[in-house]
Scaffold this active site. Structure first.
Site, short mmCIF file in Angstrom:
data_model
loop_
_atom_site.label_atom_id
_atom_site.label_comp_id
_atom_site.label_asym_id
_atom_site.label_seq_id
_atom_site.Cartn_x
_atom_site.Cartn_y
_atom_site.Cartn_z
N GLU A 1 0.84 -1.19 0.00
CA GLU A 1 0.00 0.00 0.00
C GLU A 1 0.89 1.26 0.00
OE1 GLU A 1 -3.35 0.34 -0.41
OE2 GLU A 1 -2.45 2.32 -0.63
N LYS B 1 8.17 -1.68 -2.25
CA LYS B 1 7.59 -0.87 -1.18
C LYS B 1 8.71 -0.26 -0.31
CE LYS B 1 5.08 0.89 1.95
NZ LYS B 1 4.12 1.95 1.83
N CYS C 1 6.72 5.22 8.95
CA CYS C 1 7.22 4.32 7.90
C CYS C 1 8.63 4.56 7.39
CB CYS C 1 6.26 4.35 6.73
SG CYS C 1 4.68 3.69 7.20
C1 UGA Z 1 4.87 7.85 3.41
C2 UGA Z 1 4.85 7.76 1.88
O1 UGA Z 1 4.74 9.07 1.32
C3 UGA Z 1 3.68 6.90 1.41
O2 UGA Z 1 3.76 6.72 0.00
C4 UGA Z 1 3.77 5.52 2.10
O3 UGA Z 1 2.71 4.67 1.72
C5 UGA Z 1 3.72 5.73 3.61
O4 UGA Z 1 4.85 6.55 4.00
C6 UGA Z 1 3.76 4.39 4.28
O5 UGA Z 1 4.63 3.57 3.97
O6 UGA Z 1 2.88 4.12 5.07
P1 UGA Z 1 3.65 9.38 5.21
O7 UGA Z 1 4.69 8.85 6.15
O8 UGA Z 1 2.23 9.32 5.62
O9 UGA Z 1 3.72 8.58 3.81
O10 UGA Z 1 3.95 10.92 4.94
P2 UGA Z 1 4.80 11.78 3.88
O11 UGA Z 1 3.92 12.76 3.27
O12 UGA Z 1 5.57 10.90 2.96
O13 UGA Z 1 5.80 12.59 4.85
C7 UGA Z 1 6.82 11.93 5.61
C8 UGA Z 1 7.69 12.94 6.33
O14 UGA Z 1 8.54 13.64 5.43
C9 UGA Z 1 6.92 14.04 7.09
O15 UGA Z 1 7.53 14.23 8.35
C10 UGA Z 1 7.09 15.26 6.22
O16 UGA Z 1 7.00 16.47 6.95
C11 UGA Z 1 8.47 15.04 5.66
N1 UGA Z 1 8.72 15.73 4.38
C12 UGA Z 1 8.00 15.40 3.27
C13 UGA Z 1 9.72 16.70 4.31
O17 UGA Z 1 10.41 17.01 5.31
N2 UGA Z 1 9.96 17.31 3.10
C14 UGA Z 1 9.26 17.00 1.98
O18 UGA Z 1 9.55 17.59 0.90
C15 UGA Z 1 8.25 16.02 2.08
#
Ligand code: UGA
Length: 513
Positions: free
Chosen positions: A207, A266, A322
């Protein structure tokens, strides 16, 4: 090629299982989708109005699939006549006389049968299913061999055994949880152990939804990945699962690969996303020493389509349940395959993430003359990212830990999505061993109002990129020292602007925006 599917059972009613099953049921009204979990409280919440997970749009999807959507029309009908005459869709109607001598007639038209069920009857539901999705927790191992790195397969293994004992012959067993590469082999062995000679199919279908956009990601996925073995029957099983998704996902987005590629993809997807964040964060450190602007650098390189402009926001490091777990799992996998250098390469992504976060905390302390004694520090945002109340692996918590070491008078926290009482209890539990934390919660105070959290603060740290913290401006106070003004975001406060006192307040956001 595909077999007909009448019954799907999803084991695990968590962040992945609940929303995924709900969307599957919503999009396939003719398939009965049951979500099972042994946690009675969690199932009760899925069956109530207050779902255990907050995701935009999830409530509506669950209501429609679980309860059957109902069109309710009120008709002001003169006494004696019949509304909806001849309509055979009306399932029930009630009428009661109104004061003006007319009847109010209510017609309830179920537009679909409920087909989403949340239940604790794990074995029964497994035994009825054509397809069984395993969507349970696979956290990082906390003790024993590989502690702190390898994936903890306890829950996954326990569920696989139950599935092995109760699934009907020929059932398709799907790995939805994120698992180490070659887990499907273990699943097959477990099936063979419990039901020797009985035929089952095992598929990998990871997923990719992200917290805060789960429903959107499920309704319009970039891709659906289905991994199978090369045998004819395994491919047929993959095609069967593909037809479930094809109810709403264009075929061109449904990828079928070999099962090991699917499992590995994944881990690689999350590791590469995290790697981009660590890469841009490492550049932010160079920017701060040279006068280059990291956002300008990101925008410039992002124009190259080979690099792309997404996921290049420098900040205080990634959090969430994750990224770290999956990189650890990937590097552990590499090392257990004898690929030391590969493992080391990926571990560096985590080191850079910790370096960035600690660099931020250090900067806060240095800016405040290397002492936080008798000072109040405010954190705006406690969740690991915007628009979620998910606080797992939140960088904010690690920052709090570092700041607490400096003995501050108060650490004030405000988060627009997190319940203050829940947050306070959570921090108390997580920081149990922290000497600085007293029984009553120590110097940590969680507020339900941003302005109160910021009042008389010596520094305000923006630790989650919520929109309502975004429209900030620095203002010179009459004394010539920096103050802070929030933008006119109405959701934060009906007043358009509000000056935060005292004059020493500074913003330390480290390029989070
Ligand atoms: C992430 C992946 O984006 C999903 O595709 C995946 O399914 C999911 O993990 C999982 O394996 O369950 P998520 O952890 O919900 O999703 O959130 P993200 O939007 O990816 O953000 C992760 C972290 O990176 C956050 O702390 C966010 O603030 C940080 N981030 C994100 C940054 O510091 N800079 C960015 O440019 C983007």
């Amino acid at each position: 090629l595909a077999q007909p599917v009448k019954n799907i059972c999803c084991v695990g009613a968590g962040y992945v299982g609940g929303p995924t099953a709900a969307v599957m049921a919503f999009q396939n009204p003719n398939i009965r989708v049951t979500v099972v979990d042994r946690d009675e409280r969690r199932i009760r919440r899925w069956n109530s109005k207050h779902l255990p997970i907050h995701e935009p749009g999830l409530g509506d999807i669950v209501r429609i699939a679980r309860d059957g959507s109902r069109e309710i029309s009120f008709t002001n009908t003169p006494v004696g006549s019949r509304a909806n005459d001849g309509s055979d869709t009306a399932s029930s109607s009630e009428s009661e006389p109104a004061s003006d001598g007319h009847h109010f007639r209510m017609t309830v038209v179920p537009s679909r049968q409920p087909n989403l069920i949340f239940s604790t009857e794990v074995t029964k539901c497994i035994s009825e299913a054509d397809i069984i999705l395993i969507a349970v927790n696979t956290p990082t191992k906390s003790r024993g061999i590989g502690a702190g790195r390898a994936t903890d397969m306890t829950a996954f293994e326990a569920v696989t055994s139950v599935v092995a004992q109760h699934a009907r012959p020929g059932a398709i067993i799907v790995e939805k949880s994120t698992v180490p590469c070659r887990t499907a082999e273990l699943v097959r062995e477990t099936m063979e152990l419990h039901r020797p000679g009985v035929h089952f199919e095992v598929l990998s279908n990871p997923e990719f939804l992200a917290a805060g956009t789960a429903v959107q990601d499920l309704l319009q996925p970039d891709r659906i990945l289905i991994g199978s073995l090369t045998s004819e029957s395994s491919r047929r099983a993959a095609e069967t699962l593909a037809t479930v998704y094809a109810a709403w996902v264009p075929r061109s987005r449904i990828l079928t690969t070999n099962i090991w590629s699917s499992e590995l993809s994944k881990l690689v997807a999350n590791s590469m996303l995290a790697q981009r964040i660590s890469s841009i964060n490492s550049i932010s450190a160079i920017c701060e020493k040279t006068g280059a602007e990291v956002d300008e650098v990101a925008a410039s390189i992002g124009r190259d389509p080979r690099i792309g402009n997404k996921f290049l926001k420098a900040g205080i490091g990634f959090g969430g349940s994750c990224f770290k777990k999956d990189i650890l799992s990937l590097s552990y996998l590499a090392e257990s395959l004898g690929l030391e250098e590969v493992g080391e390469y990926w571990r560096q992504v985590i080191k850079m993430n910790e370096y960035q976060r600690d660099r931020f905390s250090r900067r806060v302390i240095t800016c405040l003359n290397n002492t936080l004694v008798a000072k109040k520090i405010t954190l705006l945002g406690y969740a690991f990212k915007a628009n979620t109340s998910d606080t797992r692996e939140s960088p904010a918590l690690e920052i709090i830990k570092t700041l607490l070491e400096e003995n501050p008078r108060e650490i004030a926290i405000y988060d627009p999505c997190c319940n203050p009482v829940v947050t306070r209890n959570e921090i108390k539990i997580l920081l149990r061993d922290q000497a600085a934390l007293q029984d009553d919660g120590g110097p940590i105070v969680v507020y339900s109002n941003a302005y109160e959290a910021c009042a008389a603060s010596h520094a305000i740290l923006i630790t989650t990129e919520f929109d309502e913290f975004r429209n900030k401006k620095r203002l010179e106070t009459p004394k010539g020292l920096p103050g802070i003004t929030f933008g006119s975001n109405k959701s934060l406060d009906p007043r358009p602007f509000k000056r935060i006192e005292p004059s020493e307040t500074d913003i330390l956001s480290l390029h989070k925006f």
